[in-house]
Design a protein around this motif. Structure first.
Motif, PDB file in Angstrom:
ATOM      1  N   SER A 192       0.687  -1.268   0.006  1.00  0.00           N
ATOM      2  CA  SER A 192      -0.002   0.072   0.131  1.00  0.00           C
ATOM      3  C   SER A 192       0.896   1.098  -0.084  1.00  0.00           C
ATOM      4  N   GLY A 193       1.854   1.355  -0.835  1.00  0.00           N
ATOM      5  CA  GLY A 193       2.596   2.424  -1.040  1.00  0.00           C
ATOM      6  C   GLY A 193       3.934   2.274  -0.823  1.00  0.00           C
ATOM      7  N   ALA A 194       4.996   3.074  -1.234  1.00  0.00           N
ATOM      8  CA  ALA A 194       6.480   2.969  -0.842  1.00  0.00           C
ATOM      9  C   ALA A 194       6.679   2.942   0.543  1.00  0.00           C
ATOM     10  N   MET A 195       6.212   3.518   1.238  1.00  0.00           N
ATOM     11  CA  MET A 195       6.382   3.570   2.832  1.00  0.00           C
ATOM     12  C   MET A 195       5.999   2.428   3.568  1.00  0.00           C
ATOM     13  N   SER A 196       4.997   1.626   3.037  1.00  0.00           N
ATOM     14  CA  SER A 196       4.770   0.365   3.240  1.00  0.00           C
ATOM     15  C   SER A 196       5.595  -0.599   2.807  1.00  0.00           C
ATOM     16  N   THR A 218      16.815  13.590   3.608  1.00  0.00           N
ATOM     17  CA  THR A 218      15.919  12.768   3.030  1.00  0.00           C
ATOM     18  C   THR A 218      14.606  13.020   3.380  1.00  0.00           C
ATOM     19  N   TYR A 219      13.578  12.325   2.807  1.00  0.00           N
ATOM     20  CA  TYR A 219      12.128  12.191   3.099  1.00  0.00           C
ATOM     21  C   TYR A 219      11.776  11.922   4.371  1.00  0.00           C
ATOM     22  N   PRO A 220      11.392  12.874   4.887  1.00  0.00           N
ATOM     23  CA  PRO A 220      10.968  12.629   6.581  1.00  0.00           C
ATOM     24  C   PRO A 220       9.988  11.317   6.881  1.00  0.00           C
ATOM     25  N   HIS A 265      15.631  13.358  -5.751  1.00  0.00           N
ATOM     26  CA  HIS A 265      15.859  13.134  -4.769  1.00  0.00           C
ATOM     27  C   HIS A 265      14.958  14.325  -3.800  1.00  0.00           C
ATOM     28  N   ASN A 266      14.119  13.882  -2.877  1.00  0.00           N
ATOM     29  CA  ASN A 266      13.444  14.720  -2.104  1.00  0.00           C
ATOM     30  C   ASN A 266      14.077  15.049  -0.814  1.00  0.00           C
ATOM     31  N   PRO A 267      14.595  16.131  -0.604  1.00  0.00           N
ATOM     32  CA  PRO A 267      13.988  17.416  -1.163  1.00  0.00           C
ATOM     33  C   PRO A 267      14.679  17.992  -2.254  1.00  0.00           C
ATOM     34  N   VAL A 293      16.295   1.177  -2.910  1.00  0.00           N
ATOM     35  CA  VAL A 293      16.453   2.194  -3.898  1.00  0.00           C
ATOM     36  C   VAL A 293      14.837   2.690  -4.006  1.00  0.00           C
ATOM     37  N   ASP A 294      14.522   3.968  -3.495  1.00  0.00           N
ATOM     38  CA  ASP A 294      13.185   4.392  -3.508  1.00  0.00           C
ATOM     39  C   ASP A 294      12.970   5.327  -5.055  1.00  0.00           C
ATOM     40  N   GLU A 295      12.220   4.831  -5.824  1.00  0.00           N
ATOM     41  CA  GLU A 295      12.111   5.343  -7.361  1.00  0.00           C
ATOM     42  C   GLU A 295      10.715   6.038  -7.350  1.00  0.00           C
ATOM     43  N   THR A 296      10.019   6.394  -6.093  1.00  0.00           N
ATOM     44  CA  THR A 296       8.721   7.106  -6.153  1.00  0.00           C
ATOM     45  C   THR A 296       8.815   8.299  -6.967  1.00  0.00           C
ATOM     46  N   MET A 297       9.670   9.251  -7.247  1.00  0.00           N
ATOM     47  CA  MET A 297       9.750  10.300  -7.823  1.00  0.00           C
ATOM     48  C   MET A 297      10.163  10.099  -9.372  1.00  0.00           C
ATOM     49  N   GLY A 321       8.638   1.258  -5.292  1.00  0.00           N
ATOM     50  CA  GLY A 321       7.965   2.479  -6.090  1.00  0.00           C
ATOM     51  C   GLY A 321       6.839   2.557  -5.576  1.00  0.00           C
ATOM     52  N   SER A 322       6.022   3.526  -6.420  1.00  0.00           N
ATOM     53  CA  SER A 322       4.657   4.125  -5.747  1.00  0.00           C
ATOM     54  C   SER A 322       3.979   4.756  -6.878  1.00  0.00           C
ATOM     55  N   THR A 323       2.649   4.618  -6.664  1.00  0.00           N
ATOM     56  CA  THR A 323       1.783   5.649  -7.595  1.00  0.00           C
ATOM     57  C   THR A 323       1.452   7.007  -7.037  1.00  0.00           C
ATOM     58  N   SER A 324       2.120   7.172  -5.858  1.00  0.00           N
ATOM     59  CA  SER A 324       1.460   8.306  -5.015  1.00  0.00           C
ATOM     60  C   SER A 324       1.801   9.720  -5.482  1.00  0.00           C
ATOM     61  N   LYS A 325       3.230   9.680  -6.123  1.00  0.00           N
ATOM     62  CA  LYS A 325       3.455  11.189  -6.728  1.00  0.00           C
ATOM     63  C   LYS A 325       3.191  11.184  -8.112  1.00  0.00           C
ATOM     64  N   VAL A 326       3.389  10.178  -8.923  1.00  0.00           N
ATOM     65  CA  VAL A 326       2.983  10.202 -10.050  1.00  0.00           C
ATOM     66  C   VAL A 326       1.534  10.207 -10.414  1.00  0.00           C
ATOM     67  N   LEU A 331      -4.128   7.024  -3.910  1.00  0.00           N
ATOM     68  CA  LEU A 331      -4.082   5.728  -4.323  1.00  0.00           C
ATOM     69  C   LEU A 331      -3.010   4.890  -3.782  1.00  0.00           C
ATOM     70  N   ARG A 332      -3.412   4.041  -2.907  1.00  0.00           N
ATOM     71  CA  ARG A 332      -2.411   3.589  -1.903  1.00  0.00           C
ATOM     72  C   ARG A 332      -1.801   2.256  -2.510  1.00  0.00           C
ATOM     73  N   VAL A 333      -0.918   2.575  -3.709  1.00  0.00           N
ATOM     74  CA  VAL A 333      -0.323   1.399  -4.386  1.00  0.00           C
ATOM     75  C   VAL A 333       1.059   1.495  -4.266  1.00  0.00           C
TER      76      VAL A 333
HETATM   77  C1  LIG Z   1      10.901   9.830  -1.838  1.00  0.00           C
HETATM   78  C2  LIG Z   1       9.668   9.562  -1.102  1.00  0.00           C
HETATM   79  N1  LIG Z   1       9.410   8.069  -1.177  1.00  0.00           N
HETATM   80  C3  LIG Z   1       8.238   7.785  -0.758  1.00  0.00           C
HETATM   81  C4  LIG Z   1       7.176   8.886  -0.726  1.00  0.00           C
HETATM   82  C5  LIG Z   1       5.576   8.489  -0.476  1.00  0.00           C
HETATM   83  O1  LIG Z   1       5.447   7.229  -0.664  1.00  0.00           O
HETATM   84  P1  LIG Z   1       4.039   6.367  -0.619  1.00  0.00           P
HETATM   85  O2  LIG Z   1       2.940   7.676  -0.321  1.00  0.00           O
HETATM   86  O3  LIG Z   1       3.669   5.565  -1.631  1.00  0.00           O
HETATM   87  O4  LIG Z   1       3.986   5.775   1.042  1.00  0.00           O
HETATM   88  C6  LIG Z   1       7.547  10.223  -0.554  1.00  0.00           C
HETATM   89  C7  LIG Z   1       6.564  11.264  -0.543  1.00  0.00           C
HETATM   90  O5  LIG Z   1       6.760  12.258  -0.198  1.00  0.00           O
HETATM   91  C8  LIG Z   1       8.884  10.611  -1.023  1.00  0.00           C
HETATM   92  O6  LIG Z   1       9.146  11.735  -1.214  1.00  0.00           O
END
Ligand SMILES: Cc1ncc(COP(=O)(O)O)c(C=O)c1O
Length: 473
Positions: A192-196, A218-220, A265-267, A293-297, A321-326, A331-333
């Motif tokens: 259910s998302g990259a953080m899961s 990094t992303y908090p 990279h966030n931020p 490796v987090d490819e969310t962005m 990876g995740s659908t949450s940014k794109v 959408l929790r996938v």
């Molecule tokens: C690098 C990065 N990974 C993941 C997320 C969020 O992922 P998710 O909503 O899929 O858990 C964010 C959100 O800002 C992010 O910046």
């Protein structure tokens, strides 16, 4: 609960039901008279709020002016003026001969900026603490409707957590393969998302006696997950120039796990160069470090034209990876790409079921990911315009310096005369919420930094930077 269809039937002429809906409509506006301004403006604002809160569904028929005036105890003139305000702003649509229906105005549904960003509650006028976008409205609604239709075969099955719907795992495997990283569906686990995904991996792989290597800033959200593991965190400095010490640190840190976000990279918005990507893959393998490796962005590439980005790859590399940014944070996938053997192990982890994604969400994701080009193209165009506008607003002010990000959603300002905490506090007093540097830092340093997302419209960015730079009164 009235669904839209019932109400539309009602509007076509079952008298008492129509009357009920008018009363329900009026009661859903709450204490609307206390909102300030003229009565007509208060009425219009109350209808907008009730629509946004889901109290009055989009598509509902508007009660007649006469009925509204009666049930809301106001003059017909007030109702007419209130409805005219709503109509002009696009909140109701009048169809000739068949009355009016509630709509969302196009200026909301065609932008990437979330509604709440410039309609924050209380003393905050603009909330720029989150770097998130609204959904691609029409495309998402259409995909969600198709997903409901396609859910029929799921409904006759158990619905319990699996590795993910086969069609979605297949699609993601195909995408990786097309992008040069040969992948089979058995290497994909849907979450259910990259953080899961990160939570599950950290739970499964972390050895508390050994550090986790993590970029700073990094992303908090990721920092929160990593801190909960109980393992010490070792920070890997990243700035707009990149990841200069990554190979060194993988070698010398004794870490058994590293978390990296090489794609916009966030931020900072930085993009890891190809040679560093190769070093990460090779050093992870050589020094026994599993690199997540987090490819969310990844898809938020704002270069013109966007160029292919090689995946960080290697035997010890796991991609999430995740659908949450794109697409949309709602959408929790998300997913994990790892060896088939590790995916099988993760399925046995008791957290897996808690962190899996509901099947209907997966169907929506499958539909949208299968035809992503248009969404990505529109999103990039809007974000590029907003980023460039923000750069123009910031340019020439010696209070800060920055590097223009190649992608992502945010700018990372290095401040020269004050701290991020002080500037964020000053902005907050003026109604603008921003996140200061230490929140992105492993050890609460980076005090001279401030993150400014460009997820707001150009108009809002202009006002926000005006608030940030106006002299004290
Ligand atoms: C690098 C990065 N990974 C993941 C997320 C969020 O992922 P998710 O909503 O899929 O858990 C964010 C959100 O800002 C992010 O910046």
């Amino acid at each position: 609960m009235h669904d839209v269809q019932t109400m539309e039937v009602a509007a076509r002429g079952r008298g008492p039901v129509v009357q009920n809906w008018t009363m329900t409509f009026a009661s859903r506006l709450g204490e609307w008279r206390s909102a300030g301004g003229s009565l007509a403006q208060s009425l219009a604002r109350a209808v907008q709020n009730a629509v946004l809160d889901g109290q009055i569904p989009v598509g509902s028929p508007m009660p007649s002016e006469r009925a509204l005036a009666r049930d809301m105890d106001v003059s017909r003139g007030t109702v007419v003026a209130g409805l005219a305000l709503l109509r002009d702003a696009g909140w109701i649509e009048t169809r000739h001969g068949s009355g009016s229906v509630v709509r969302l105005p196009p200026q909301l549904t065609t932008r990437t900026t979330p509604w709440s960003l410039d309609h924050a509650a209380g003393d905050i006028e603009f909330d720029l603490t989150q770097a998130v976008t609204a959904a691609p409205y029409q495309t998402y609604l259409a995909a969600a409707r198709r997903a409901v239709d396609r859910s029929a075969t799921l409904l006759v099955d158990a619905g319990t957590a699996t590795a993910g719907l086969p069609q979605l795992r297949g699609l993601l495997a195909e995408r990786y393969t097309q992008q040069g990283l040969a992948t089979t569906p058995s290497q994909i686990l849907i979450t259910s998302g990259a953080m899961s995904a990160l939570t599950l991996l950290v739970d499964h792989l972390c050895d508390r006696r050994r550090p986790i290597l993590v970029e700073s800033p990094t992303y908090p959200g990721a920092l929160a997950v990593l801190r909960r593991s109980g393992a010490p965190l070792v920070s890997l400095p990243v700035d707009a120039e990149g990841w200069r010490r990554v190979a060194n640190l993988i070698r010398s840190s004794r870490a058994n796990l590293a978390y990296l976000t090489p794609d916009f990279h966030n931020p900072t918005g930085a993009l890891m160069p190809g040679d560093v990507r190769r070093q990460v893959g090779a050093h992870g393998d050589r020094h026994d470090v599993t690199v997540v490796v987090d490819e969310t962005m990844r898809d938020l590439d704002l270069r013109t034209p966007p160029a292919a980005i090689p995946h960080v790859a290697g035997p010890r590399v796991i991609t999430i990876g995740s659908t949450s940014k794109v697409i949309w944070s709602g959408l929790r996938v998300g997913w994990i790409r790892a060896s088939s053997a590790l995916i099988r192990e993760l399925l046995l982890n008791p957290l897996h079921a808690r962190l899996s994604s509901p099947p209907l969400e997966q169907l929506i994701a499958h539909d949208l990911l299968g035809d992503l080009d248009e969404i990505v193209c529109e999103r990039r165009t809007q974000l590029r315009t907003q980023r460039d506008h923000l750069v123009n607003l910031l340019d020439g002010n010696d209070a800060w310096s920055y590097t223009v990000p190649l992608g992502g959603l945010t700018m990372w300002l290095q401040l020269h005369n004050t701290t991020g905490i002080a500037l964020a506090a000053q902005a907050r007093r003026r109604g603008l919420a921003l996140t200061p540097g230490p929140q992105f830092s492993v050890d609460r340093t980076l005090t001279n930094y401030l993150r400014v997302p460009f997820t707001a419209t150009p108009e809002v960015l202009t006002r926000a930077i005006g608030l940030l730079t106006s002299p004290p009164t």
